[in-house]
Write a protein that holds these residues in place. Structure first.
Motif, PDB file in Angstrom:
ATOM      1  N   MET A 169       0.767  -1.118   0.071  1.00 16.43           N
ATOM      2  CA  MET A 169      -0.039   0.071  -0.160  1.00 16.43           C
ATOM      3  C   MET A 169       0.829   1.175  -0.048  1.00 16.43           C
ATOM      4  O   MET A 169       1.694   1.373   0.873  1.00 16.43           O
ATOM      5  N   ALA A 170       0.676   2.056  -0.915  1.00 14.98           N
ATOM      6  CA  ALA A 170       1.339   3.424  -1.191  1.00 14.98           C
ATOM      7  C   ALA A 170       0.352   4.547  -0.538  1.00 14.98           C
ATOM      8  O   ALA A 170      -0.707   4.766  -1.113  1.00 14.98           O
ATOM      9  N   PHE A 171       0.999   5.412   0.535  1.00 17.29           N
ATOM     10  CA  PHE A 171       0.037   6.424   0.933  1.00 17.29           C
ATOM     11  C   PHE A 171       0.169   7.707   0.017  1.00 17.29           C
ATOM     12  O   PHE A 171      -0.403   8.682   0.224  1.00 17.29           O
ATOM     13  N   ASP A 172       0.953   7.585  -1.177  1.00 18.96           N
ATOM     14  CA  ASP A 172       0.683   8.512  -2.141  1.00 18.96           C
ATOM     15  C   ASP A 172      -0.325   8.330  -3.206  1.00 18.96           C
ATOM     16  O   ASP A 172      -0.643   8.968  -3.993  1.00 18.96           O
ATOM     17  N   ASP A 173      -1.231   7.407  -2.885  1.00 19.42           N
ATOM     18  CA  ASP A 173      -2.274   7.182  -3.907  1.00 19.42           C
ATOM     19  C   ASP A 173      -3.317   8.358  -3.475  1.00 19.42           C
ATOM     20  O   ASP A 173      -3.877   8.617  -2.252  1.00 19.42           O
ATOM     21  N   PRO A 174      -4.084   9.032  -4.220  1.00 16.43           N
ATOM     22  CA  PRO A 174      -4.760  10.166  -4.297  1.00 16.43           C
ATOM     23  C   PRO A 174      -6.360   9.681  -3.516  1.00 16.43           C
ATOM     24  O   PRO A 174      -6.884  10.402  -2.696  1.00 16.43           O
ATOM     25  N   ALA A 175      -6.596   8.377  -3.457  1.00  9.56           N
ATOM     26  CA  ALA A 175      -7.572   8.017  -2.491  1.00  9.56           C
ATOM     27  C   ALA A 175      -7.724   8.382  -1.323  1.00  9.56           C
ATOM     28  O   ALA A 175      -8.611   8.374  -0.723  1.00  9.56           O
ATOM     29  N   TYR A 176      -6.305   8.158  -0.766  1.00  9.00           N
ATOM     30  CA  TYR A 176      -5.883   8.050   0.695  1.00  9.00           C
ATOM     31  C   TYR A 176      -6.317   9.696   1.018  1.00  9.00           C
ATOM     32  O   TYR A 176      -6.541  10.037   2.087  1.00  9.00           O
ATOM     33  N   TYR A 177      -5.710  10.467   0.129  1.00  5.81           N
ATOM     34  CA  TYR A 177      -5.854  12.060   0.495  1.00  5.81           C
ATOM     35  C   TYR A 177      -7.449  12.393   0.496  1.00  5.81           C
ATOM     36  O   TYR A 177      -7.961  13.083   1.163  1.00  5.81           O
ATOM     37  N   LEU A 178      -8.062  11.766  -0.522  1.00 12.21           N
ATOM     38  CA  LEU A 178      -9.678  12.049  -0.606  1.00 12.21           C
ATOM     39  C   LEU A 178     -10.272  11.521   0.680  1.00 12.21           C
ATOM     40  O   LEU A 178     -11.179  12.152   1.427  1.00 12.21           O
ATOM     41  N   MET A 179      -9.986  10.136   1.095  1.00 16.42           N
ATOM     42  CA  MET A 179     -10.419   9.765   2.384  1.00 16.42           C
ATOM     43  C   MET A 179     -10.230  10.523   3.469  1.00 16.42           C
ATOM     44  O   MET A 179     -11.024  11.036   4.407  1.00 16.42           O
ATOM     45  N   ALA A 180      -8.991  11.265   3.630  1.00 15.53           N
ATOM     46  CA  ALA A 180      -8.619  12.109   4.600  1.00 15.53           C
ATOM     47  C   ALA A 180      -9.241  13.301   4.630  1.00 15.53           C
ATOM     48  O   ALA A 180      -9.795  13.743   5.897  1.00 15.53           O
ATOM     49  N   THR A 181      -9.235  13.963   3.605  1.00 14.40           N
ATOM     50  CA  THR A 181      -9.974  15.275   3.630  1.00 14.40           C
ATOM     51  C   THR A 181     -11.507  15.068   3.727  1.00 14.40           C
ATOM     52  O   THR A 181     -11.959  15.951   4.481  1.00 14.40           O
ATOM     53  N   SER A 182     -12.114  14.041   3.297  1.00 17.33           N
ATOM     54  CA  SER A 182     -13.564  13.754   3.590  1.00 17.33           C
ATOM     55  C   SER A 182     -13.911  13.458   5.349  1.00 17.33           C
ATOM     56  O   SER A 182     -14.848  13.877   5.745  1.00 17.33           O
ATOM     57  N   ALA A 183     -12.840  12.799   5.997  1.00 15.61           N
ATOM     58  CA  ALA A 183     -13.086  12.544   7.204  1.00 15.61           C
ATOM     59  C   ALA A 183     -12.920  13.901   8.126  1.00 15.61           C
ATOM     60  O   ALA A 183     -13.538  14.110   8.978  1.00 15.61           O
ATOM     61  N   ILE A 184     -11.764  14.696   7.676  1.00 12.96           N
ATOM     62  CA  ILE A 184     -11.746  16.045   8.321  1.00 12.96           C
ATOM     63  C   ILE A 184     -13.055  17.052   7.942  1.00 12.96           C
ATOM     64  O   ILE A 184     -13.532  17.440   8.799  1.00 12.96           O
ATOM     65  N   ALA A 230     -15.984  15.856   7.437  1.00 10.98           N
ATOM     66  CA  ALA A 230     -17.102  15.289   8.231  1.00 10.98           C
ATOM     67  C   ALA A 230     -17.224  15.759   9.552  1.00 10.98           C
ATOM     68  O   ALA A 230     -18.262  16.060  10.296  1.00 10.98           O
ATOM     69  N   VAL A 231     -15.955  15.635  10.387  1.00  9.80           N
ATOM     70  CA  VAL A 231     -15.844  16.135  11.713  1.00  9.80           C
ATOM     71  C   VAL A 231     -16.244  17.564  11.835  1.00  9.80           C
ATOM     72  O   VAL A 231     -16.799  18.087  12.888  1.00  9.80           O
ATOM     73  N   THR A 232     -15.512  18.483  10.758  1.00  7.07           N
ATOM     74  CA  THR A 232     -15.835  19.745  10.839  1.00  7.07           C
ATOM     75  C   THR A 232     -17.517  20.164  10.768  1.00  7.07           C
ATOM     76  O   THR A 232     -18.052  20.960  11.409  1.00  7.07           O
ATOM     77  N   ILE A 233     -17.944  19.570   9.756  1.00  4.70           N
ATOM     78  CA  ILE A 233     -19.598  19.590   9.561  1.00  4.70           C
ATOM     79  C   ILE A 233     -20.430  19.270  10.841  1.00  4.70           C
ATOM     80  O   ILE A 233     -21.318  19.955  11.099  1.00  4.70           O
ATOM     81  N   TYR A 234     -19.775  18.160  11.495  1.00  6.01           N
ATOM     82  CA  TYR A 234     -20.665  17.637  12.870  1.00  6.01           C
ATOM     83  C   TYR A 234     -20.577  18.908  13.777  1.00  6.01           C
ATOM     84  O   TYR A 234     -21.743  18.966  14.502  1.00  6.01           O
ATOM     85  N   PHE A 235     -19.597  19.595  13.854  1.00  7.44           N
ATOM     86  CA  PHE A 235     -19.636  20.599  15.128  1.00  7.44           C
ATOM     87  C   PHE A 235     -20.060  22.038  14.451  1.00  7.44           C
ATOM     88  O   PHE A 235     -19.957  22.957  15.164  1.00  7.44           O
ATOM     89  N   LEU A 236     -20.389  22.188  13.267  1.00 11.05           N
ATOM     90  CA  LEU A 236     -20.924  23.574  12.850  1.00 11.05           C
ATOM     91  C   LEU A 236     -22.444  23.546  13.394  1.00 11.05           C
ATOM     92  O   LEU A 236     -23.254  22.793  13.469  1.00 11.05           O
ATOM     93  N   PRO A 237     -22.659  24.845  13.696  1.00  6.67           N
ATOM     94  CA  PRO A 237     -24.020  24.937  14.599  1.00  6.67           C
ATOM     95  C   PRO A 237     -24.975  25.093  13.402  1.00  6.67           C
ATOM     96  O   PRO A 237     -24.873  25.353  12.222  1.00  6.67           O
ATOM     97  N   GLU A 238     -26.148  24.920  13.470  1.00  8.56           N
ATOM     98  CA  GLU A 238     -27.346  24.670  12.638  1.00  8.56           C
ATOM     99  C   GLU A 238     -27.648  26.388  12.235  1.00  8.56           C
ATOM    100  O   GLU A 238     -27.885  27.031  13.355  1.00  8.56           O
ATOM    101  N   SER A 239     -27.928  26.657  11.140  1.00  4.03           N
ATOM    102  CA  SER A 239     -28.349  28.190  10.817  1.00  4.03           C
ATOM    103  C   SER A 239     -29.535  28.002   9.997  1.00  4.03           C
ATOM    104  O   SER A 239     -29.733  29.120   9.354  1.00  4.03           O
ATOM    105  N   ALA A 240     -30.317  26.852   9.919  1.00  2.00           N
ATOM    106  CA  ALA A 240     -31.580  27.197   9.029  1.00  2.00           C
ATOM    107  C   ALA A 240     -32.556  27.871   9.742  1.00  2.00           C
ATOM    108  O   ALA A 240     -32.844  28.074  10.772  1.00  2.00           O
TER     109      ALA A 240
END
Length: 76
Positions: free
Chosen positions: A1-16, A18-28
Motif C-alpha cells: 500500500m502506498a500512501f501517495d495514492d490520491p484515494a487516501y488523500y480523498l478519504m482523509a479530507t472527507s474525514a476532516i 465530516a468532523v468539521t460539519i458535525y460541529f457546525l451550528p445549525e443555521s436554518a
C-alpha cells in the motif's frame, strides 16, 4: 500500500470535513450572526419587533447592538 495514492488523500479530507460539519451550528431559518434581520414589508417588521423577546429563531445577543440592547432591555 502506498500512501501517495490520491484515494487516501480523498478519504482523509472527507474525514476532516465530516468532523468539521458535525460541529457546525445549525443555521436554518436564522439570520446570519452579527447581522440585522431583514424584512420586505412594514407589517413583517412590526411583527418581528413585537415578538423579538419570544422569537426562538431571533437571538438578540448576537445582533450588532453592542451594549445598547442590554441597557434598553434592563431599563424596561
Amino acid at each position: 500500500m502506498a500512501f501517495d495514492d490520491p484515494a487516501y488523500y480523498l478519504m482523509a479530507t472527507s474525514a476532516i470535513a465530516a468532523v468539521t460539519i458535525y460541529f457546525l451550528p445549525e443555521s436554518a431559518r436564522r439570520h446570519l450572526p452579527r447581522s440585522m434581520p431583514s424584512v420586505d414589508l412594514d407589517k413583517a417588521a412590526q411583527e418581528l419587533v413585537a415578538t423579538q423577546d419570544d422569537n426562538a429563531i431571533l437571538d438578540m445577543d448576537t445582533l450588532p447592538f453592542g451594549t445598547s440592547y442590554g441597557a434598553a432591555k434592563a431599563s424596561h
